[in-house]
Design an enzyme around this catalytic site. Structure first.
Site, PDB file in Angstrom:
ATOM      1  N   SER A   1      29.228 -28.883  48.930  1.00 58.23           N
ATOM      2  CA  SER A   1      30.083 -30.029  48.654  1.00 58.23           C
ATOM      3  C   SER A   1      30.381 -30.098  47.150  1.00 58.23           C
ATOM      4  CB  SER A   1      29.381 -31.298  49.181  1.00 58.23           C
ATOM      5  OG  SER A   1      30.219 -32.411  49.052  1.00 58.23           O
TER       6      SER A   1
ATOM      7  N   LYS B   1      35.953 -32.977  50.134  1.00 66.05           N
ATOM      8  CA  LYS B   1      34.483 -32.936  50.021  1.00 66.05           C
ATOM      9  C   LYS B   1      33.851 -34.224  50.556  1.00 66.05           C
ATOM     10  CE  LYS B   1      34.202 -28.869  47.865  1.00 66.05           C
ATOM     11  NZ  LYS B   1      33.663 -27.662  48.499  1.00 66.05           N
TER      12      LYS B   1
END
Ligand code: HXC
Length: 290
Positions: free
Chosen positions: A153, A171
């Protein structure tokens, strides 16, 4: 020859007989994640969009430990069918998949006024849909083997980061996906966690996303006064796949030296860089002065 992993914290052989499937595995960060697992005993499948680059990276990673096997497959994670075929090929080669790293990502600097709908979609499709597709394609293997997933992420969505609305949105979706899957597949014994790297030296994130001349200022804004290394991310990866984290799921490990707390990931002058974005040409790769 067998390479020695940089830290003595982790025991050689802890991933013996384990198979990792990694998207974006030829990229700087994900490659090192895979290398660490391979050095510590795993065999691996890496997938990437560019066939030659991916196959070359696989061949090089395979050199790191005697007797290990690493294969490289050409796949665009936006293509679900291609991912299903890659998973099938991995199972044919190794018999199973234990670990999945969803690392394939796309990124460029673009302010919202110049970011096209298709550009936004491209990044969301690669990062978020691509992560979904990867886990979906591997779900039977994950459930069968009580596997573990790591999503790569970022911290771009923890606050408003200019020029990164597309990546931040993607993300944020990945974090949400990870949390939901941790709950849904927890009863099957499957764990899902995110690693959120901050500024990691030697990566595209630094070379392409950090404007030239801003590196020293950006470094000083990291509370630990250094950029991260790819081994910092690899160490978190080893921990999250190891039995040492067997009760950790639905979590995010931020590997950023507390950088996001200072809120200066893109060290461009504010608001001038936004107001002058026509002149800077952020939206056009060919015109970009960064
Ligand atoms: C504005 C851009 C652009 C740019 C592409 N587009 N590059 N817009 N600025 N620099 C637009 C195009 O004009 C097009 O929109 C749309 O995006 C799709 O572009 P394509 O080239 O056709 O798409 P595709 O081949 O799928 O490329 C995907 C990509 C590309 C993400 C857009 O940048 C790419 O493949 N990058 C390589 C992989 C990568 O970025 N890796 C970096 C990961 S680093 P229109 O409207 O014209 O059709 C990372 C670290 C993050 O993630 C760290 C954060 C701190």
């Amino acid at each position: 020859m067998t390479a020695t992993y940089l830290t003595s914290v982790f025991q050689p052989g802890i991933f013996d007989n384990k198979i990792v499937f990694c998207t974006g595995g030829a990229g700087t960060i994900c490659r090192r994640q895979v290398e660490a697992l391979v050095i510590l005993g795993a065999n691996a499948v890496i997938v990437g969009r560019k066939k030659e680059v991916t196959e070359k990276a696989a061949a090089e990673i395979q050199q790191l430990r005697n007797g290990c096997k690493v294969i490289g497959l050409s796949v665009d994670v936006r293509d679900y069918k291609a991912l299903q075929e890659a998973v099938a090929r991995s199972v044919e080669e190794f018999g199973k998949i234990d670990y999945v790293i969803c690392g394939a990502a796309g990124n460029f600097l673009a302010d919202f006024r110049h970011l096209s709908s298709n550009a936004f979609k491209s990044v969301v499709d690669i990062d978020l849909l691509g992560s979904y597709n990867t886990v979906k394609a591997a779900q039977d293997q994950l459930i069968q083997n009580k596997g573990t997933v790591i999503f790569v992420s970022a911290t771009l969505h923890y606050y408003g980061v200019p020029f990164q609305s597309h990546v931040g949105a993607a993300k944020a979706g990945i974090d949400a996906l990870s949390n939901a899957l941790a709950v849904e597949l927890g009863p099957f014994g499957v764990r899902f966690n995110c690693i959120a790297p901050g500024p990691i030296d030697g990566t595209e994130g630094i070379s392409r996303l950090l404007p030239k001349g801003m590196k020293e200022r950006a470094r000083k804004l990291v509370p630990l006064q250094r950029f991260g290394t790819i081994d910092d991310v690899a160490n978190a990866t080893v921990f999250l796949f190891s039995p040492a984290s067997s009760f950790i799921t639905g979590a995010t490990i931020v590997v950023d030296g507390a950088a996001w707390h200072t809120g200066q990931q893109i060290a461009l002058p504010y608001p001038e860089s936004i107001l002058d974005s026509d002149e800077l040409g952020f939206a056009s790769p060919s015109k970009s002065k960064l």
